[in-house]
Each structure stands twice: as C-alpha cells, then as structure tokens.
Write an enzyme that holds these catalytic residues in place. Structure first.
Site, mmCIF file in Angstrom:
data_model
loop_
_atom_site.group_PDB
_atom_site.id
_atom_site.type_symbol
_atom_site.label_atom_id
_atom_site.label_comp_id
_atom_site.label_asym_id
_atom_site.label_seq_id
_atom_site.Cartn_x
_atom_site.Cartn_y
_atom_site.Cartn_z
ATOM 1 N N GLY A 142 0.832 -1.206 0.000
ATOM 2 C CA GLY A 142 0.000 0.000 0.000
ATOM 3 C C GLY A 142 0.861 1.248 0.000
ATOM 4 N N GLY B 141 -0.786 4.470 0.079
ATOM 5 C CA GLY B 141 -1.606 5.606 0.485
ATOM 6 C C GLY B 141 -0.850 6.383 1.551
ATOM 7 N N LEU B 142 -1.536 7.247 2.258
ATOM 8 C CA LEU B 142 -0.850 8.041 3.275
ATOM 9 C C LEU B 142 -0.112 7.152 4.256
ATOM 10 C CD1 LEU B 142 -3.379 10.890 4.026
ATOM 11 C CD2 LEU B 142 -1.336 10.928 2.608
ATOM 12 N N GLY C 220 0.904 3.856 3.973
ATOM 13 C CA GLY C 220 1.977 3.041 3.402
ATOM 14 C C GLY C 220 3.152 3.864 2.897
ATOM 15 N N HIS D 194 -21.839 8.349 4.871
ATOM 16 C CA HIS D 194 -21.742 9.804 4.801
ATOM 17 C C HIS D 194 -23.066 10.361 4.278
ATOM 18 C CE1 HIS D 194 -20.242 13.769 3.945
ATOM 19 N NE2 HIS D 194 -19.064 13.465 4.436
ATOM 20 N N ARG E 32 -22.726 12.894 11.303
ATOM 21 C CA ARG E 32 -22.975 12.123 10.084
ATOM 22 C C ARG E 32 -23.965 10.983 10.261
ATOM 23 N NH1 ARG E 32 -16.772 11.610 7.637
ATOM 24 N NH2 ARG E 32 -16.619 13.804 7.093
ATOM 25 N N HIS F 296 -18.801 5.268 3.019
ATOM 26 C CA HIS F 296 -17.708 6.198 2.820
ATOM 27 C C HIS F 296 -16.398 5.714 3.426
ATOM 28 C CE1 HIS F 296 -15.673 10.002 2.552
ATOM 29 N NE2 HIS F 296 -15.568 10.112 3.853
ATOM 30 N N GLU G 171 -6.297 3.011 7.315
ATOM 31 C CA GLU G 171 -7.695 2.569 7.357
ATOM 32 C C GLU G 171 -7.801 1.046 7.511
ATOM 33 O OE1 GLU G 171 -10.177 4.420 4.359
ATOM 34 O OE2 GLU G 171 -11.879 3.120 4.820
ATOM 35 N N LEU H 295 -6.966 11.075 7.553
ATOM 36 C CA LEU H 295 -5.667 11.481 6.990
ATOM 37 C C LEU H 295 -4.652 11.587 8.121
ATOM 38 C CD1 LEU H 295 -6.866 14.221 4.450
ATOM 39 C CD2 LEU H 295 -6.536 11.781 4.079
#
Ligand code: FAD
Ligand code: FES
Lengths: 251, 637
Positions: B40, B42-43, B45, B266, B330, B401, B425, B441
């Site tokens: 991964g 993403g942020l 990884g 969401h 939400r 979401h 996540e 994030l």
C-alpha cells in the site's frame, strides 16, 4: 433529462506491447446520457464478458478526476471534448445519438502500451525520483510556522501542485513533450522557501531524466495546456526554462 | 486466547513518551540487514515506507495502481486535523483526544487515540517541510477550517484537495528514498496472500498485474496499509480498486479481524441514478453549513421543488434537532434521510433522495458568496447531475464512505500474528464506532511517519527472525494455492459478469446491513450471502488468460473475497446487539429513536478469528477501559 442514445465505438485493441494493435468496432446500445464515459465502457465490457470475449482494458480508479489513473484519446482529443475534465468525469450527454467515437490510448514513445487503452507511465515516477522532492527526513522538520510563506506564493504553488500526473499533456503534444508535467513540479517547489536549497540541482536533474526517458521537446503548441484536466498553466514551462538558465549560470 | 493490547502503564499523557523509551532499538548498522515489505502506498503506506528507509531498513513497496501517487488517499477533499491551537481557540492535545473518543461513541482504545492527538502536531510540521501547499492567510501563516464533531478550528487544508497534496508529499518522500536506493517499488502488483513461516509473517505472494506472473517476496516483517473495505457494498465513495483482499487473506492466515460491522455512511453524496452506476460521489460535509435539508410533507408529492410552498415542506432535521439542526453528526443525518425515504417522502426519480437547498442562503448572502464558498462542489454536482444547484436544490443521499473496522492491532500496530503490522484505514484502532471528519488522513500519517518507525524496531530487536528464501516450502505452497484459485476463477465459464454479482452482493449488504440493522434482516442476509457466493462460483464468466494484463480476473478475485468477508461483517453486526456510532441496531434505540449503547454488555472490541476458508468465526473480546473519559449518551436535541 436523461435519454438513451446509440453509438458506435472504434476502439484500439492491442493485446500487449509485443503484438501490433488495430481498431475494433463495437456498438454501444441504449446508453443513458447520465452515464459517465467510463460507465459506458463498463456497460460495453459487461456484455463482452458475458459473451466470453475479452473486455476493453482501460486504467481508472477514483472516477472523480483526481487520481490521474484514467485517460484516453476520444476523436483526437486527450480526455475527450470537455475542457478541464478527465474521461471519468466526462458524461455521455456530451455526445449525440448515432455518433462514432474513435477511442485510442495515449500515444508517446515514453509511454509504451500495456494493453488496449492502458499505458505504462512509469517514466513520470522516474522523473520525480530524479529530484521532485525536498530532502527532509521524517522527524527533522521545524514548527510549521517557523517559516511563513506569502499567501500569493502558496497559492501559486498550489496551482502548480494540482497536477494529477495523468499524462494527457504528453499525449496531446505533437512532440510528446513532458514539459508541462515536469515544470509543474519544478515550479511548485521553486515557489516555496522550503524548496530553495535544492532548487538548482532539482531542475537540472529532473530535466535530464525527462530527456533520457524519450519525451520530445517543447515547440510552443500549447496543446498540453488545452488538454490538461487541471488547467495547469504553460507559464510553468516558462518558469522552468528560467530555472534552468539560473541553474546554468550559477554552476 | 487473551488479546494483549500492550497499552503501557502510567498516566495517559505520558504513556507514549515512556513507551518510546522502553522500546528496544536496532542499531544503525543492523537495520540494513532487515527487509520490510510495505503493501500500500496511500498516506499510511507511503509515509511508513519512506520513514523506514530513512532509518536504514531495506524496504519493498507494493501497490495496485501504476504509480504509488494514485492510492485512494488522493481523493480526500476536506482536510486534516491537528491540535496546533494556532487559532488560540482553546484547542489542545487533550481536547482532540477527547473529541475523538466521544465522536467514536466510546468504542476506541483511549491510549491509541491520545497518541494520535499527540503526534498530530508533528504531522503538519513534516508536511510543510516537504512543500505541501496548505492554505495560508495573508500573514503567511497556515489557515484552518472547522469540521464536524468539534467546537474548535483545527482542520488544515489545501483547497478541496487535501488528500492529494498530503499524498504527493508522502510520495515525494518515498521517491527520494527510491533514488537513494532504500526503497524498491513494485507498482501494478496485487497481494494475493500472506506467507507465514514459524508462526511469523514472512512475506507475500503477489500477482504482477502486467504479466500475470505470480511472484513471492520475503522479508523480516510485513506491513499492510491496504485501505478500507467500503466496496463490499459495491456502491461507495471509495475508488474502484479499493478492496479487502489483502486484509482478508491475512485474516485467513490467522490475523484477527476487528469490528467489521463499523462502517461509516456519509450523509451528503450524490444519489444513485441508474443500474449502470459504478460509484458514488461525495459532496463535502461543509455544505451543511448553508444548505437546508428538507422533503415534501406529503408522501409521493412529485411537484417540482420550486412549486412546493413553504407550508408543504418538512425541514426534518431542524424540526427534530432544534439545537444542532442541519449540523447533526454524520450518522444521525444519514439515518434520518433514510427514514424519510422509507416513509415515502423521498424525492427524485428513484424516491431515494432528499433536498439540500441553498435558496435561503442565496437570498441572504447572494449567489456570489455561495459560489466563493462552494463553487467547485456546485460545479462537480452540475457535471454529474446536469442540474444547476444555484437554481434548484441539490438532491443528496447517504453513501458508504469509510470503514472503522479492520485488522486487530496492539498498541505497537502489530496484529496477533507476529511480524504482521497494519496501518491506516486497514487497521481498526483509533476511530471506534464512528470517525470524525479530517481524522483519517491524520491517522494514516501518524501511523506511518511517527508510530511504526519506533515500534517495528522493537519487534525486530526482540524476536528471532531467521533468514528465509522464497524457495522455502511455505512460499511454494502459497504460490500454488494462489495459482489454483486463478485457474478456478477462469474455469467457471458461466453467464454473468463479475460486476453484476458484485452489485447483487452490494444491494443485499446495503439493504440488510446498511444504515439500520435488525436481527431478522441480518439473519436473512446470513442465509442469502452464501447463495450469492454460490451463484458467483457457478455462474460468473471470467475471461482471458492468467498470464496477461487481465482486469476481469483482478475484479473477480476481489469480489470473491468480498463475498466471504461480507458474511463476517453481517455476523459481527448481528452479534453486536447494541447501537453505537455508525452501527445502528433498530432494537437498541432511545425513546426518540437515537442510537443507544449498551456499555454493560458491549464495551469491547470484537476481534474475529476465522478458519482457512473464511468461515466459523470465533469471537475474542478486548475489553475497553476508560480511565480518562466518562461514558455518556450522546444527544443533539
Ligand atoms: C471521497 C473521500 C473523501 C475523503 N475525505 C477525507 C478528508 O477530508 N479527511 C480525512 O481525514 N479523510 C478523508 N477520507 C478518508 C481517507 O481518505 C482514507 O481513509 C485514507 O486516505 C486511507 O488511507 P490509507 O493509506 O489507509 O489507504 P489508501 O489510501 O486507501 O491506500 C491503499 C493502498 O493499498 C494498496 N492496496 C490495496 N489492496 C492491495 C492489494 N491487495 N495488493 C497490493 N496493494 C494493495 C493500494 O494500491 C493503495 O496503494 C475520505 C475518503 C473518501 C472516499
Ligand atoms: S479515474 Fe481517477 S482521475 Fe479519472
């Protein structure tokens, strides 16, 4: 109001990089005009799969115009007819009933075709790896407010940083130049105080990597800017040229 | 089995500092001897891979997309929280900690959340130093906005593209390490399985998505940062490639899966508008600052919204929650929209939408003020829906979401399987039963930049991890299984497309295990999911060859895993007979229809052990203890 249209697709099919490709014709029937262009391809592919035929390969992921994964040329235009729009955000209401759409991959020496509409853009990663960063180790950063950044510089840096790296600029350029992509990153970092220490070295090594990847020269056609889904300005190219001169003078 | 969370002792604000000192170190010369796999980019990884390489580990980084820069994190819009208190409005590490525990409806681990709040401030420093162009004020300092669930302004942002800019920052750090030789990149690779040897996670088996080859990679530790599983519902705001495969495969190899039923819906997304729909698009939560949500009072009233006079409109959130109005959290906003549509008040061609109306705000502030606040969102809406939201109200509906559940990890981010660490996540750790906006994030970058660089060293320094090669029988066996499965998928030769069956599963999940859940519906789903799975394995058509770029095969593999995992999700939802955060059990509500927790019986993390076939779930409970924050019933009236 949505309605249904019928289209004829002429799609570039190429099994892999070693085999030559050709156009194949597919009907796209009963296409709801509320569909996105990629949803239209999904519908065509579902039918192909059910018939046991190989679906059309195309890259995509976010479908929100931000990941930069999607992209193809539609009737000669990179990302299709809408300005500032990736193909995943292009909607079928843009097309009329009975039209023929010619769909091709990005074509550039530096982007070899993987299959059908999917190409290999790893050259972009190598250009970034040549210097598209600020060398700061995790944990070594000063407080975020230690260095104020004028709002105007921050905004301009953000304009340049909006690039999604999709490659449309290269596909649209008659020379397959990557100047818009490279200059966007060079500009973002040159505009910020944090980017100053490596400024000269960065532009020199990114441009040299760009050249060695086989991208062409810029001869001011401005097609890159016109095709860019994020409206990256060609002013960045001018800035990069100045940066190069500056680096040359100083070295 | 006793789940040891390894939460350090001592006062909450000193735990992490003390723990960092207690952790064993790997000496600099020895780090080079260790190989680490990070799945991964993403942020979570990308930040982990870059930071570990800087420390001297040899890192291999894997992702599905053609470039690490395209991970799903790129799509995040709104912002990232940090307790900087630059606004002088009373924020603090403790307040961010408190808001997050409360927002998660008291189902997260206090110590993890406190650490998250502590390192949040370092994240902003790091990103600014990398050249992330955050929004700034005229004085050159950073700007903030407010987000739901907080009364302070602590959200940092970069226009509507915060995720993109943070990810490009982490990606640039990663590419710097690629250049230095510390990281080897493996894009267009999909992890198909985890390799366990001697009881330790020792490698992965991946498919090269370009050539179709099955490859093995060995390492001293494996990090999964493979994102969330929202696409089990087929339609969600997640990118198309988001999947549960990596996490699910790890679970089948013995890692426990925690709280799978915690999914976030969401409230403001563009509604479904046709059977062909491939994904849903989020409209930022900030719109609820100026938009008023309503439906027609009369059931089935299909007049145009402009023709419905004031007295025939029901501004139901303002009516039911006078003090929070349109700004309820939400989960509450989502459930109310569903309620309106279920009782026949929904609007639009499908009846599955409510209005989000800016008429009053435009009258009050003028169109240009609204344009400057939300112009890009209005434009995106118009592009997709082909209606001008300045003229007629937006139609919105809730959509899946984010997933709070994930692989179980201890305080060191290690799963119960030694050597397997889980970040972002993909783990379950920090958000309890509901995540606050702008906190995902933060968590991804906290895990990757500031937690794993410390805790991974401790694992390597305190465990004997023998050298292993990919020729070892453990690797060969897993490779064989992966190849067999591909073979099996390609030989079904049925009549249906993969997407169609994925959609069947999604509809079932949404219907029975979506915004509201009850015992009989969940039991029904447990009967029906195996039928859909059966249909898949008997009647799907996966075409093409194994040894080529084959997207049909990629999708089929992911859907096959969703078809197993979905059952566990429902099982967890059935077991948790209380309501909490995003998990609403109709049997457990207050007199006014709000979610009612049952702290006496359910104040625990549900960590599920499954067998090799993904079945026979066994529940392990990690009790949650709250030393700092006292448990209360949320109210927004
Ligand atoms: C539309 C949208 C808006 C959002 N806005 C916000 C926001 O404003 N603020 C906020 O805090 N959060 C927001 N979120 C949530 C947040 O973006 C995500 O939770 C977060 O980015 C997840 O990061 P990650 O690193 O854990 O995983 P991801 O970014 O999802 O990355 C997963 C990575 O794993 C790889 N991968 C997955 N499976 C495999 C496999 N089998 N083999 C190999 N590689 C694999 C992928 O290729 C990818 O690189 C938003 C989410 C969405 C959907
Ligand atoms: S699919 Fe992400 S930009 Fe089009």
């Amino acid at each position: 109001m949505s309605k249904k249209i019928n289209l004829t697709l002429k799609v570039w099919r190429q099994p892999d990089n070693r085999t030559s490709g050709r156009f194949e014709v597919y009907p796209a029937q009963d296409i709801d005009t509320d569909m996105s262009f990629l949803e239209m391809l999904d519908v065509v592919n579902d039918e192909l799969e059910k018939e046991g035929k190989d679906p059309i390969a195309f890259d995509h992921d976010c479908r929100e115009g931000i990941c930069g994964m999607c992209g193809c040329v539609i009737n000669g235009q990179a990302h299709g007819p809408d300005a500032a729009t990736t193909v995943c955000q292009l909607h079928m209401r843009r097309f009329q009933d009975g039209m023929t759409l010619v769909i091709e991959p990005w074509r550039a020496k530096a982007f070899p075709i993987i299959k059908d509409l999917a190409v290999d853009r790893s050259a972009f990663d190598r250009v970034i790896s040549a210097g598209g960063y600020i060398s700061v180790r995790t944990g070594a950063a000063p407080d975020a407010h230690a260095v104020p950044v004028p709002k105007d510089s921050a905004d301009q840096a953000m304009d340049a940083a909006a690039c999604i790296g999709c490659g449309a600029c290269v596909a649209a350029c008659p020379n397959a130049s990557a100047m818009l992509f490279v200059s966007a990153k060079v500009s973002q970092l040159a505009l910020l105080p944090q980017g100053q220490p490596e400024r000269d070295q960065r532009v020199v090594s990114m441009v040299s990597q760009m050249d060695s990847e086989g991208f062409g020269n810029c001869s001011n056609h401005y097609e890159c800017e016109a095709s860019c889904p994020k409206e990256i300005s060609i002013k960045n190219i001018a800035r990069m040229n100045r940066e190069l001169t500056r680096a040359g003078v100083r070295s | 089995m006793v789940l040891d969370s390894k939460v350090p002792s001592g006062p909450i604000s000193e735990k992490w500092t003390k723990h960092k000192f207690d952790l064993k170190l790997v000496n600099p010369a020895n780090k080079r001897k260790f190989e680490v796999i990070v799945v991964g980019t993403g942020l979570a990884g990308a930040s982990a891979a870059a930071s570990l390489s800087e420390l001297g580990y040899r890192v291999k980084s894997f992702c599905i997309q053609d470039s690490p820069r395209r991970a799903h994190s790129i799509a995040a819009q709104g912002g990232i929280n940090a307790a900087k208190n630059y606004q002088n409005d009373g924020d603090s590490v403790y307040r961010l900690f408190y808001d997050t525990v409360k927002g998660g409806d008291y189902r997260s681990r206090e110590a993890n959340v406190h650490r998250l709040a502590e390192v949040s401030v370092n994240i902003i420093d790091q990103c600014v130093a990398q050249g992330v162009p955050f929004a700034r004020e005229y004085g050159g300092l950073l700007d903030n906005r407010s987000f739901g669930g907080a009364q302070v302004s602590r959200t940092f942002y970069a226009r509507g593209q915060t995720g993109q800019q943070l990810l490009l920052g982490a990606y640039s750090a990663l590419m710097k390490e690629v250049k230095r030789g510390g990281v080897e990149l493996y894009p267009r690779r999909e992890m198909l399985d985890l390799v366990v040897a001697n009881g330790q996670a020792r490698g992965i088996v991946v498919r090269n998505l370009v050539t179709g080859e099955i490859e093995s990679h060995a390492a001293h530790a494996v990090l999964l940062a493979t994102g969330g599983y929202g696409n089990v519902f087929f339609l969600s705001t997640n990118a198309k490639a988001c999947n549960v495969t990596a996490a699910w495969r790890a679970a089948k190899r013995g890692a426990f899966f925690a709280n799978p039923c915690y999914t976030q819906i969401h409230p403001t997304c563009i509604p479904v508008h046709g059977d062909y729909q491939s994904k849903l698009t989020l409209m930022s939560e900030s719109l609820r600052n100026d938009g008023r949500i309503w439906v027609p009072k009369k059931e089935g009233d299909n007049r145009k919204p402009s023709e419905i006079p004031e007295q025939d409109r029901d501004y139901y959130l303002e009516r039911r929650y006078p003090s929070f109005g349109n700004l309820v959290p939400r989960d509450v906003a989502s459930r109310n929209a569903k309620d309106m549509c279920d009782t026949g008040h929904g609007v639009g061609s499908t009846g599955q939408a409510v209005y989000l109306d800016f008429r009053d705000a435009i009258d009050r502030l003028g169109e240009s003020a609204i344009r400057s606040r939300y112009g890009n969102l209005f434009q995106m809406y118009e592009k997709i829906v082909d209606e001008n939201p300045y003229k007629s109200p937006m139609m919105i509906y809730p959509a899946v979401h984010y997933t709070m559940g994930g692989l179980w990890v201890d305080y060191n981010l290690m799963s119960n399987l030694p050597g397997l660490h889980v970040l972002g996540e993909a783990n379950f750790s920090d958000h309890g039963a509901n995540r606050l906006g702008a906190s995902a994030l933060m968590q991804g970058l906290a895990d990757g930049y500031f937690v794993i660089p410390y805790t991974l060293g401790h694992y390597l320094a305190t465990h004997k991890v023998e050298d292993i090669s990919t020729d070892a029988p453990e690797f060969k066996e897993v490779e064989k299984q992966a190849a067999n499965r591909i073979e099996k998928l390609l030989n079904i030769n049925g009549k249906r497309a993969v997407n169609e069956i994925h959609r069947d599963l999604g509809l079932l999940m949404w219907d029975k295990c979506g915004m509201a859940r009850n015992e009989s519906g969940l039991k029904d789903a447990l009967k029906k999911i195996p039928e859909v799975r059966e249909e898949f394995w008997n009647n799907v058509n996966v075409v093409g060859s194994p040894g080529s770029f084959n997207q049909n095969l990629e999708r089929a593999g992911r859907v096959a895993d969703f078809l197993e995992f979905g059952e566990l999700l429902v099982h967890d939802a059935l077991e948790r007979a209380e309501s909490c955060g995003g998990h609403f059990r109709e049997e457990s509500q207050t007199e006014d229809g709000e979610a009612k927790r049952d702290d006496e019986n359910f104040c625990y993390v549900a960590a599920w052990e499954i067998d090799q076939d993904g079945g026979n779930p066994i529940l392990h409970k990690e009790p949650l203890e709250f030393e700092e924050v006292s448990l209360t019933q949320r109210s927004y009236k």
